[in-house]
Design a protein around this motif. Sequence first.
Motif, PDB file in Angstrom:
ATOM      1  N   PRO A 101     -27.420  17.294 -21.191  1.00  0.00           N
ATOM      2  CA  PRO A 101     -26.151  17.069 -20.472  1.00  0.00           C
ATOM      3  C   PRO A 101     -24.959  17.711 -21.172  1.00  0.00           C
ATOM      4  O   PRO A 101     -24.894  17.703 -22.410  1.00  0.00           O
ATOM      5  CB  PRO A 101     -26.004  15.541 -20.486  1.00  0.00           C
ATOM      6  N   ILE A 102     -24.051  18.256 -20.397  1.00  0.00           N
ATOM      7  CA  ILE A 102     -22.768  18.685 -20.968  1.00  0.00           C
ATOM      8  C   ILE A 102     -22.055  17.380 -21.332  1.00  0.00           C
ATOM      9  O   ILE A 102     -21.962  16.479 -20.500  1.00  0.00           O
ATOM     10  CB  ILE A 102     -21.936  19.488 -19.940  1.00  0.00           C
ATOM     11  N   PRO A 103     -21.609  17.248 -22.580  1.00  0.00           N
ATOM     12  CA  PRO A 103     -21.055  15.951 -22.998  1.00  0.00           C
ATOM     13  C   PRO A 103     -19.922  15.486 -22.095  1.00  0.00           C
ATOM     14  O   PRO A 103     -19.197  16.298 -21.519  1.00  0.00           O
ATOM     15  CB  PRO A 103     -20.532  16.226 -24.411  1.00  0.00           C
ATOM     16  N   ASP A 104     -19.796  14.148 -22.002  1.00  0.00           N
ATOM     17  CA  ASP A 104     -18.641  13.583 -21.298  1.00  0.00           C
ATOM     18  C   ASP A 104     -17.400  14.061 -22.028  1.00  0.00           C
ATOM     19  O   ASP A 104     -17.465  14.415 -23.204  1.00  0.00           O
ATOM     20  CB  ASP A 104     -18.688  12.044 -21.396  1.00  0.00           C
ATOM     21  N   ASP A 105     -16.289  14.010 -21.360  1.00  0.00           N
ATOM     22  CA  ASP A 105     -15.045  14.361 -22.036  1.00  0.00           C
ATOM     23  C   ASP A 105     -15.039  15.780 -22.556  1.00  0.00           C
ATOM     24  O   ASP A 105     -14.628  16.037 -23.699  1.00  0.00           O
ATOM     25  CB  ASP A 105     -14.840  13.431 -23.250  1.00  0.00           C
ATOM     26  N   ALA A 106     -15.538  16.709 -21.766  1.00  0.00           N
ATOM     27  CA  ALA A 106     -15.454  18.115 -22.163  1.00  0.00           C
ATOM     28  C   ALA A 106     -14.739  18.860 -21.040  1.00  0.00           C
ATOM     29  O   ALA A 106     -14.919  18.552 -19.862  1.00  0.00           O
ATOM     30  CB  ALA A 106     -16.835  18.700 -22.386  1.00  0.00           C
ATOM     31  N   VAL A 107     -13.882  19.800 -21.410  1.00  0.00           N
ATOM     32  CA  VAL A 107     -13.149  20.603 -20.428  1.00  0.00           C
ATOM     33  C   VAL A 107     -13.679  22.025 -20.549  1.00  0.00           C
ATOM     34  O   VAL A 107     -13.542  22.646 -21.601  1.00  0.00           O
ATOM     35  CB  VAL A 107     -11.630  20.546 -20.717  1.00  0.00           C
ATOM     36  N   PHE A 108     -14.331  22.516 -19.508  1.00  0.00           N
ATOM     37  CA  PHE A 108     -15.020  23.811 -19.565  1.00  0.00           C
ATOM     38  C   PHE A 108     -15.963  23.870 -20.780  1.00  0.00           C
ATOM     39  O   PHE A 108     -16.079  24.902 -21.439  1.00  0.00           O
ATOM     40  CB  PHE A 108     -14.022  24.975 -19.640  1.00  0.00           C
ATOM     41  N   ILE A 110     -15.556  22.542 -23.612  1.00  0.00           N
ATOM     42  CA  ILE A 110     -14.847  22.359 -24.888  1.00  0.00           C
ATOM     43  C   ILE A 110     -14.639  20.859 -25.102  1.00  0.00           C
ATOM     44  O   ILE A 110     -14.088  20.181 -24.217  1.00  0.00           O
ATOM     45  CB  ILE A 110     -13.462  23.052 -24.878  1.00  0.00           C
ATOM     46  N   PRO A 111     -15.083  20.308 -26.255  1.00  0.00           N
ATOM     47  CA  PRO A 111     -14.918  18.868 -26.455  1.00  0.00           C
ATOM     48  C   PRO A 111     -13.449  18.473 -26.342  1.00  0.00           C
ATOM     49  O   PRO A 111     -12.580  19.156 -26.884  1.00  0.00           O
ATOM     50  CB  PRO A 111     -15.414  18.641 -27.896  1.00  0.00           C
ATOM     51  N   ALA A 112     -13.203  17.355 -25.627  1.00  0.00           N
ATOM     52  CA  ALA A 112     -11.827  16.875 -25.489  1.00  0.00           C
ATOM     53  C   ALA A 112     -11.638  15.598 -26.289  1.00  0.00           C
ATOM     54  O   ALA A 112     -10.704  14.833 -26.019  1.00  0.00           O
ATOM     55  CB  ALA A 112     -11.494  16.665 -24.015  1.00  0.00           C
ATOM     56  N   SER A 113     -12.532  15.342 -27.247  1.00  0.00           N
ATOM     57  CA  SER A 113     -12.356  14.229 -28.203  1.00  0.00           C
ATOM     58  C   SER A 113     -13.365  14.442 -29.321  1.00  0.00           C
ATOM     59  O   SER A 113     -14.362  15.163 -29.156  1.00  0.00           O
ATOM     60  CB  SER A 113     -12.605  12.873 -27.534  1.00  0.00           C
ATOM     61  N   MET A 114     -13.119  13.784 -30.447  1.00  0.00           N
ATOM     62  CA  MET A 114     -14.062  13.899 -31.556  1.00  0.00           C
ATOM     63  C   MET A 114     -15.388  13.252 -31.171  1.00  0.00           C
ATOM     64  O   MET A 114     -16.457  13.698 -31.574  1.00  0.00           O
ATOM     65  CB  MET A 114     -13.493  13.217 -32.814  1.00  0.00           C
ATOM     66  N   GLU A 115     -15.305  12.186 -30.360  1.00  0.00           N
ATOM     67  CA  GLU A 115     -16.524  11.494 -29.941  1.00  0.00           C
ATOM     68  C   GLU A 115     -17.400  12.424 -29.097  1.00  0.00           C
ATOM     69  O   GLU A 115     -18.623  12.469 -29.237  1.00  0.00           O
ATOM     70  CB  GLU A 115     -16.130  10.258 -29.135  1.00  0.00           C
ATOM     71  N   SER A 116     -16.740  13.195 -28.224  1.00  0.00           N
ATOM     72  CA  SER A 116     -17.473  14.130 -27.376  1.00  0.00           C
ATOM     73  C   SER A 116     -18.214  15.157 -28.240  1.00  0.00           C
ATOM     74  O   SER A 116     -19.385  15.472 -27.985  1.00  0.00           O
ATOM     75  CB  SER A 116     -16.482  14.822 -26.434  1.00  0.00           C
ATOM     76  N   LEU A 117     -17.546  15.652 -29.275  1.00  0.00           N
ATOM     77  CA  LEU A 117     -18.192  16.605 -30.180  1.00  0.00           C
ATOM     78  C   LEU A 117     -19.356  15.930 -30.901  1.00  0.00           C
ATOM     79  O   LEU A 117     -20.469  16.464 -30.954  1.00  0.00           O
ATOM     80  CB  LEU A 117     -17.160  17.143 -31.196  1.00  0.00           C
TER      81      LEU A 117
END
Length: 461
Positions: A101-108, A110-117
């Motif tokens: 899965p493309i992580p939650d909280d990603a924009v295109f 790109i992680p949009a939080s440290m948790e997403s990364l």
Amino acid sequence: MKTIVVIGGGITGLSAMHEFRKWREATGAAVRLLLIEASVQIGGKIQTVRHQQFVMETGADSIVARKMNDMDVIAELGLEDDVVYNTTGRSFIYAAGHLKPIPDDAVFGIPASMESLAKSTLVSAEGKVAALKDLYTKNETFTKDDSVGAFLEYFLGSELVEKQIAPVLSGVYSGNLNELTIASTLPFLIDYKEQYGSIIKGLEANKQKFRIGEKKFFSLKNGLGSLIDAFQASLTKELLLNTKVRRINKNNGRYRVHLDNQDMIEADYVVLSIPHTAAEPILDDPRLTEQFSGLKSNSLISVYVGFDVPDSVLPADGTGFITATTDELFCSACTWTSRKWEHTSKSGNLLVRLFYKSSHPSYASIKNLDHDDLLKVALSDIEKGLGITAEPVVNEITDWSGQMPIYSITHPKIVYALESIMADVFPGMILAGCSYYGVGISDCMKNGADSARKIIDLLKD
Ligand code: FAD
């Protein structure tokens, strides 16, 4: 009586005709309107194929809902009750033989939080550590004219870019990230880097703007083709189908539009809503030809495959996957159409659509395959990507070779030059459509209507 000819019955030309008709009805203006279309049907890149179980779009499948202006036309054509929205779901990336899965909280991507990364299953621990450079390294060299690929790699590391961001971003912008500028893709990233010190933190602070997971697109319950059918119903005698324009000459302040059936039509005003590659030989002017040659297009082959298998065999919540160009699948993306668009499968059986794009390294090896061999490639991709080995009950393959305009850095300059040469050499004739003013359906509809209004203004003078 003045004659206005619209050449090309795609959504741009149809929208221009619609605008002219509304104006004529409202003002009673005495003008003759004519739409000339080369093919046996109008619609251009919007064509719906209806099978007993499935609805398939050979070209465009949806309209961006945010651009609500189009809804006026939808209502004017009596289609508002037919509007359907996409089901939102999770997208996957096919990597190393698995759907991840493309992580939650990603924009295109790109992680949009440290948790997403931290939670990404697409990137190794080393790749995540490399991405932390974004938090403590300032931007001292990059400007909006630099490549978005180099910018992202410098701060977020090559692994995150290659495995998670590039598959998403190069799909959206149809190109190699190293050849696309920050300005032409995500210009706000450089501002975020400046303002928040970090791309990730900047995206996190502005998350609301990207409204991840919302219903973003709409279609029509019997397919987008019903939009074209509604336009056609309003055209009556003002449509010449199966008639290709081969040349336009000036003659005493009017235009002679020469058709391939040897007929000729005299026009006072012309909207040329055909791709630039088709416009070039019709106008045959060296100054225009030079500019047209700077406009670029990509290719795409669309392959639908339908099965007698319920689409619940697919991972719950999913609506499709994209591929990293480094893996063993030939397709760039696979949409689970029956999941994403309920109206496309009456029985709930599985309908998938695979996209083979010229930006994929393996495109050269499949682009000349015949229908049966292309289908074999698609079935093999479906087996590897989704584990489905059932025999298909339907397939629909459409080759859009050289038909996907891409707007390079020089695009605005070229369009500006074309406009001024046209005004000089062919006054009263307007270039319109996806080659110049935006490829999205809503852009084309707006451009068609704007082109008509420009001519209406000339008529008023
Ligand atoms: P076209 O649709 O290309 O129409 C031009 C017309 O001119 C054609 O009908 C052609 O036959 C005719 N013509 C050409 N030469 C002549 C001649 N000499 N004489 C007379 N007629 C001629 N956009 C979205 O918003 N959402 C999507 O989901 C989406 N998906 C897409 C998927 C695919 C596979 C493709 C190919 C495009 C997609 N697009 C999408 C883009 C969108 O469909 C197009 O940009 C748009 O439909 C183009 O409309 P147009 O009228 O400018 O050109």
